[in-house]
Design an enzyme around this catalytic site. Structure first.
Site, PDB file in Angstrom:
ATOM      1  N   GLY A 115       0.866  -1.363  -0.058  1.00  0.00           N
ATOM      2  CA  GLY A 115      -0.153   0.047  -0.114  1.00  0.00           C
ATOM      3  C   GLY A 115       0.989   1.135  -0.060  1.00  0.00           C
ATOM      4  N   SER A 116       0.291   2.166   0.574  1.00  0.00           N
ATOM      5  CA  SER A 116       1.105   3.474   0.559  1.00  0.00           C
ATOM      6  C   SER A 116       2.060   3.706   1.838  1.00  0.00           C
ATOM      7  CB  SER A 116      -0.025   4.628   0.692  1.00  0.00           C
ATOM      8  OG  SER A 116      -0.568   4.737   1.974  1.00  0.00           O
ATOM      9  N   GLU A 149       5.544  -3.180   0.962  1.00  0.00           N
ATOM     10  CA  GLU A 149       5.646  -3.212  -0.246  1.00  0.00           C
ATOM     11  C   GLU A 149       5.022  -2.021  -0.905  1.00  0.00           C
ATOM     12  OE1 GLU A 149       6.839  -5.330  -3.026  1.00  0.00           O
ATOM     13  OE2 GLU A 149       7.712  -6.593  -1.359  1.00  0.00           O
ATOM     14  N   CYS A 154       1.966   0.323  -8.697  1.00  0.00           N
ATOM     15  CA  CYS A 154       3.098   0.710  -8.025  1.00  0.00           C
ATOM     16  C   CYS A 154       4.615   0.520  -8.814  1.00  0.00           C
ATOM     17  CB  CYS A 154       3.491  -0.250  -6.658  1.00  0.00           C
ATOM     18  SG  CYS A 154       3.698  -1.834  -7.084  1.00  0.00           S
TER      19      CYS A 154
END
Lengths: 480, 513
Positions: A188-189, A210, A248
């Protein structure tokens, strides 16, 4: 939240009973995942179409297909991955054997993201069950059809006492984080990652993060038109063709030498139309933006007049259908949000530089991205990029494809995260490598123990420097 | 000396920021990347240990009253072998690792390239003050990082010596020592590091982890735990006693993360074992251990008091069957054995980190510890009566959280197998104690409460490296099936491609044309 506590207690008991450690259990779970991917393929396609407007070919290419490959690899490699690995021991410790014994961490928590709701849920899950853990998966609530399908299929096909899907949003996520986990795997962020890592402090829980970043693509000049065709397709595939750039490892922006820029823009424009059609929204060749919030975020990036004026292709936005057409910009201001924040959408800035080699300094002055791409045949430049920049990974002459490779680790560095997975690295991410030494009872090095004297010290020195001959001499009293 | 105290400034947030700026600049220059630089630093680390062996032993003795031979074995010899290994292997470690690629990414080649993380922080512990600062630094430097070391302030002589020697022998533009305590460490932790390597207690480990979370900094925590020793009756007793007693009392008098914390044996075997232990202790330390020069002291009065508190309970002090002598003024504490203390006593609730050895003989009813939610399952709520099978005590071990190490003495293959399968710890040793610490081909680290990450040998190098994937894609044979506009036929091709089926790919291609 009483149900959650009962659920978690059940998971802990399942793990403690030892069943998840058995190879047969792990195989059965992996086979169950394979069955889901085969039998529920249409449902998965429908869910992805519902949540993201993904075409089923894209859904297969990026999620169902890569997952199938990964499960098959885990099944065929499981025995090897589970085996203890022997380590060499030096002579002074003879007779001994040493090995590293992979064991599961225990009960693990996986947070996945909305852009590849199946891929980013099940890739880590494959590693977690292959490694023998009990698992909780929390899919993203922003992809509700996918989240719901994951919940029903996993509880139907997998061992629901040891693998559970818990759906929900931020509140559920925070609540889950208040419990003790043996590992947390988060995609995620970076903003939410900080909260996850902070929550993990209480129980000293190891985490894998990640995250993302602005993944640059260095674009060198190509003389051969075959090469040009090839790389342009790959650039566009790695931007607009993958979840509309909401990925991403998607190409965030391009760096090109100023003289070559006009050629590049023309190539990109032409191929964009060929690939996505004159009217991309009609051709269903691009995913849509996940929700209004992200749509507004992307719209705001372009609203800045100094950015808007840089649009050389596209720019069309359909708020009602959450659709943004492939958009190319030339040299937007570097201090504008479009160049400071991760774009995560179908906007492609092109930044020109005096020399292509300047791209290295440009990239190094910014946070480390998850991936660096370089489209070049120049081996000197390639070598420089590998040794002088830092990123999760580097891919030459293609983009996003590294996601499908399972012999290289997939993960970030710095702001793009830490830890890695894919292939055996997924298994390792959820494994504790336990060192086990087994000694005989026969020989003894009495000089290990007190009372101390010079002779003992001399023996120790010789033994530790592996000076066996010297050791023998001291032993025989022939040397001090 | 007067000069030093005048120029000595407080190491505050500003100083930390300035230090970070310097090191980032040095790192960015690329200095630390070359093989030559790394080798030069490693050779100089070797020199530190070779040329200043006596100074080091003197400092450690001043700080901990550790016997020279113990300090030599535990710290100097391990440092030397770490340096030697790194020097001998560095070329191989630095080489990119070529890996195979599959049909899915055809045509392509790939490799994994190790690169340094950047600017790293190493926080050392007090019990092996030289080793636990410099040994991780060997890995960090071998991997090409710039390094800041913060040795433990509880060992001021060693900390000061490390600062002096590192300043003299290593490249101070890239390797620095910051001395100090809480204030200095806090200032350092506010900075954004590319990696933090911490050895110490779980309490401080959490503080480090929380600080790291703000910057998403990866962390290795080498913590501790209650390392159990399980002793079966079918063993060579003299050898076992040597190894158990050695692991406990010659490791800084029990103040070591991997020292045996408590012992479990059968009720029948206990008397023989205890007798043998008592004799061994007397042979090593004499009738009055407080007079022996071969026993390390307790590090300071705070830890001394902590140990006293563990014995403070009548139900505990009444179980002392050997030792118990102490001298607070000189921080001396004799090897002490206790038998069957209550399992819910303080001495069994926390890591002892001292010369007290509780011995348990399962065979009595026991009430397992009630751990934090989801640490103990309902499996442990039963109560055992007359358990004489040692393997049933594995439950007791597991219920206390995962320690850094666990030890078993037995010749019984089945018991060994069960132990390895059920007991989770950083590392296990069968028929010995603490030995795995010296073995460079094994990863050394904890799991769960005992920590995260591992090191020693190549694991140290990897600990401070980022293993970067590099994929080189060729220009031939790109499947247009990858790209829009999408179709069913493209889907067929993709299925073949992703299943790695070369025939499928060919068939799809032929059908495709």
């Amino acid at each position: 939240m009483r149900d959650l506590e009962t659920d978690l207690e059940e998971l802990r008991e399942s793990y403690t009973s030892g069943k998840t450690k058995e190879a047969s259990w792990r195989k059965s779970q992996l086979n169950a995942l394979l069955t889901i991917l085969k039998e529920k393929e249409k449902d998965i396609f429908n869910a992805l179409e519902h949540d993201l407007g993904k075409h089923y070919a894209e859904a297969y290419r990026d999620e169902v297909g890569t997952l199938t490959k990964s499960v098959n690899l885990a099944l065929s490699s499981l025995k090897d991955w589970m085996a203890a690995k022997k380590a060499k021991l030096p002579l002074p410790a003879f007779p001994s054997t040493a090995e590293v014994f992979p064991e599961p961490l225990g009960v693990v928590l996986i947070f996945s993201s909305w852009n590849f709701p199946f891929g980013l849920s099940l890739e880590p899950l494959i590693g977690a069950v292959a490694a023998g853990n009990a698992v909780v998966l929390k899919p993203s609530e922003l992809a509700p059809a996918s989240s719901s399908l994951l919940a029903t299929t996993i509880s139907t096909y997998l061992d629901k006492k040891a693998v559970k899907v818990i759906e929900g949003g931020q509140v559920v996520g925070e609540h889950l984080l208040s419990y003790k986990w043996d590992k947390i795997f988060f995609t995620g962020s970076s903003r939410v990652a900080r909260a996850v890592m902070t929550a993990a402090v209480k129980h000293i829980t190891p985490v894998t993060l990640e995250l993302g970043g602005k993944c640059p693509a260095i674009f060198d000049s190509f003389s051969s038109s075959w090469d040009k065709e090839m790389v342009i397709k790959r650039v566009l595939g790695g931007k607009f063709g993958t979840c509309s750039g909401q990925v991403c490892i998607g190409i965030d922006y391009i760096l090109v030498q100023e003289g070559y820029a006009p050629t590049l823009v023309e190539l990109l424009k032409n191929r964009t139309v060929k690939m996505f059609g004159e009217n991309p929204r009609e051709t269903k060749s691009m995913a849509r933006i996940i929700n209004k919030q992200h749509f507004s975020r992307l719209k705001n990036l372009l609203d800045d007049p100094s950015v808007k004026s840089c649009i050389v292709h596209g720019g069309g936005m359909d708020e009602h259908n959450l659709f943004i057409e492939p958009t190319i910009l030339m040299n937007p201001p570097l201090e504008a949000s479009i160049m400071t924040d991760e774009i995560f959408g179908p906007l492609l800035p092109i930044i020109t530089l005096k020399k292509i080699e300047d791209s290295i300094g440009f990239i190094n002055s910014r946070p480390k991205p998850l991936a660096i791409y370089a489209f070049t045949r120049n081996e000197t430049l390639q070598k420089r990029i590998v040794s002088e920049t830092s990123s999760g990974s580097v891919t030459f002459n293609d983009a996003v494809i590294q996601y499908a490779a399972d012999t290289v680790p997939f993960g970030g560095i710095g702001e793009s995260g830490f830890g890695r997975y894919h292939g055996k690295f997924s298994f390792d991410a959820f494994t504790h490598e336990k060192a086990v030494i087994s000694r005989g009872m026969i020989s003894e090095f009495w000089f290990r123990f007190p009372p101390w004297d010079d002779n003992k010290l001399a023996l120790t020195k010789k033994a530790y420097s592996f000076d066996y001959f010297g050791f023998l001499l001291v032993l025989l009293g022939l040397k001090k | 000396m007067a000069e030093d105290s005048e120029t000595k400034k407080v190491f505050d947030a500003e100083a930390a920021a300035s230090l970070m700026k310097d090191l980032r600049g040095s790192y960015a220059s690329g200095r630390t990347r070359s093989y030559e630089w790394r080798v030069a630093q490693l050779k100089n680390m070797m020199k530190i240990v070779d040329d200043h062996e006596q100074d080091i032993l003197d400092a450690i003795r001043a700080d901990l009253c550790k016997p020279d031979q113990e300090a030599y074995i535990a710290e100097i010899s391990i440092m030397k072998s770490s340096c030697m290994r790194a020097l001998g292997e560095l070329h191989r470690w630095m080489k990119p690792e070529k890996v195979k690629t599959s049909v899915t990414t055809f045509p392509s080649s790939a490799e994994i390239v190790s690169e340094p993380l950047g600017v790293v922080l190493i926080i050392g512990a007090w019990n092996f003050p030289l080793l636990l600062s410099l040994d991780p630094a060997i890995g960090a430097i071998a991997a090409g990082n710039a390094v800041v070391l913060k040795p433990s302030e509880l060992c001021p002589a060693t900390s000061s010596l490390i600062a002096k020697l590192v300043g003299k022998y290593l490249d101070s533009s890239c390797v620095r020592v910051v001395e100090g305590a809480v204030a200095e460490t806090s200032a350092l932790l506010e900075q954004k590091w590319d990696k933090i390597f911490f050895t110490g207690s779980g309490r401080v480990g959490r503080i480090v982890l929380a600080a790291a979370a703000k910057h998403l900094t990866p962390v290795t925590l080498e913590l501790g735990g209650k390392c159990p020793v399980v002793v079966d009756s079918d063993i060579n007793l003299p050898v076992a006693i040597n190894r158990i007693a050695g692991g406990k009392w010659t490791s800084n008098n029990g103040q070591a993360c991997i020292a045996p914390d408590y012992l479990i044996t059968t009720k029948d075997f206990a008397p023989k074992l205890i007798d043998a232990l008592k004799h061994q202790l007397e042979a090593w330390y004499g009738k009055d251990p407080l007079e022996s020069k071969d026993l390390a002291h307790i590090v300071n009065s705070h830890h001394f008091d902590r140990l006293l508190k563990l014995l403070d309970d009548d139900k505990v002090s009444g179980k002392i069957i050997h030792g118990g002598q102490r001298d607070k003024a000189n921080l001396k504490f004799a090897p002490t054995i206790l038998l069957d203390v209550p399992e819910d006593s303080l001495i069994m609730g926390e890591e002892i980190f001292g010369p007290l050895l509780p011995i348990f003989t399962p065979g009595k009813r026991f009430v397992p510890t009630v751990g934090p939610l989801f640490q103990t399952g309902s499996l442990f709520r039963r109560q055992n009566n007359n358990v004489d099978k040692l393997e049933e005590c594995f439950d007791m071990i597991i219920s206390r959280g995962k320690p850094l190490a666990a030890y078993l003495f037995t010749n019984n293959k089945k018991l060994k197998k069960k132990f390895v399968k059920t007991v989770s710890a950083g590392g296990l040793v069968i028929n010995d104690t603490v030995l795995h610490f010296a073995e460079k081909t094994l990863p050394f680290g904890g799991v769960g409460e005992s920590g995260m990450g591992s090191y020693h040998g190549k694991f140290s190098y990897d600990n401070f490296s980022h293993r970067k994937s590099v994929l080189y894609k060729g220009f031939a044979g790109d499947a247009s099936a990858r790209y829009p506009p999408y179709s069913d036929r493209k889907l067929k091709f993709l299925k073949a491609l992703l299943s790695g089926s070369v025939i499928g790919v060919i068939l799809a291609l032929i059908g495709w044309s």
